[in-house]
Design a protein around this motif. Structure first.
Motif, mmCIF file in Angstrom:
data_model
loop_
_atom_site.group_PDB
_atom_site.id
_atom_site.type_symbol
_atom_site.label_atom_id
_atom_site.label_comp_id
_atom_site.label_asym_id
_atom_site.label_seq_id
_atom_site.Cartn_x
_atom_site.Cartn_y
_atom_site.Cartn_z
ATOM 1 N N ASN A 1 -13.210 39.878 88.930
ATOM 2 C CA ASN A 1 -12.804 40.527 88.018
ATOM 3 C C ASN A 1 -11.246 40.260 87.318
ATOM 4 O OD1 ASN A 1 -14.848 42.619 88.052
ATOM 5 N ND2 ASN A 1 -13.912 43.389 90.103
ATOM 6 N N ARG A 2 -11.296 38.963 87.129
ATOM 7 C CA ARG A 2 -9.877 38.356 86.435
ATOM 8 C C ARG A 2 -10.197 38.392 85.192
ATOM 9 N NH1 ARG A 2 -7.858 33.770 87.895
ATOM 10 N NH2 ARG A 2 -9.648 32.824 88.017
ATOM 11 N N VAL A 3 -9.350 38.503 84.200
ATOM 12 C CA VAL A 3 -9.298 38.369 82.696
ATOM 13 C C VAL A 3 -8.112 37.419 82.273
ATOM 14 C CG1 VAL A 3 -9.101 39.441 80.533
ATOM 15 C CG2 VAL A 3 -10.303 40.631 82.406
ATOM 16 N N LYS B 1 -10.519 50.089 76.804
ATOM 17 C CA LYS B 1 -10.649 49.182 77.962
ATOM 18 C C LYS B 1 -9.248 49.054 78.545
ATOM 19 C CE LYS B 1 -15.053 48.086 76.962
ATOM 20 N NZ LYS B 1 -15.862 48.848 77.715
ATOM 21 N N GLU B 2 -9.045 49.769 79.636
ATOM 22 C CA GLU B 2 -7.493 49.632 80.130
ATOM 23 C C GLU B 2 -7.274 48.107 80.665
ATOM 24 O OE1 GLU B 2 -6.938 52.444 83.430
ATOM 25 O OE2 GLU B 2 -7.345 53.922 82.010
ATOM 26 N N THR B 3 -8.429 47.480 81.044
ATOM 27 C CA THR B 3 -8.263 46.082 81.424
ATOM 28 C C THR B 3 -7.982 45.067 80.368
ATOM 29 O OG1 THR B 3 -10.702 45.621 81.306
ATOM 30 C CG2 THR B 3 -9.939 46.412 83.360
#
Length: 114
Positions: free
Chosen positions: A96-98, A68-70
């Motif tokens: 889409n923040r982590v 997972k690139e994110t």
């Protein structure tokens, strides 16, 4: 760090601490079954159950995190944490923040009282 980010981080830490009684056993089981990894929590979703509501979560092994690139921050933390007394949590957030945290749980540290 902007003021809003500091407030969000403090809120995240408080929420994680309030839920450690659920997260620690899940992480310990995940580690026993799959080795290093992180607890991924979807804070954008609420699931209703007989005891109320909660956010869905799962233990994601290091191998899956690599794909997972994110989750590059999570991968860095997973490779460095001490699983005998730390855990890595990944909070999936709106837009889409982590947010990823490496959390020490001193009561789990070998030699410490429980």
């Amino acid at each position: 760090m902007p003021d809003w980010a500091q407030k969000e981080r403090a809120s995240d830490f408080a929420w994680i601490q309030d839920n450690l009684h659920v997260f620690v056993p899940a992480v310990q089981q995940g580690f026993a079954e799959s080795g290093r990894g992180a607890l991924v929590i979807d804070t954008t979703t609420l699931v209703r159950h007989e005891k109320g509501t909660s956010h869905p979560f799962m233990y994601l092994p290091e191998k899956a995190i690599e794909e997972k690139e994110t989750l590059l921050d999570a991968l860095r933390m997973v490779r460095a944490y001490d699983p005998t007394w730390e855990l890595v949590s990944v909070l999936l957030k709106a837009r889409n923040r982590v947010s990823t945290y490496r959390i020490g749980v001193p009561s789990l540290k070998p030699g410490e009282s429980r």
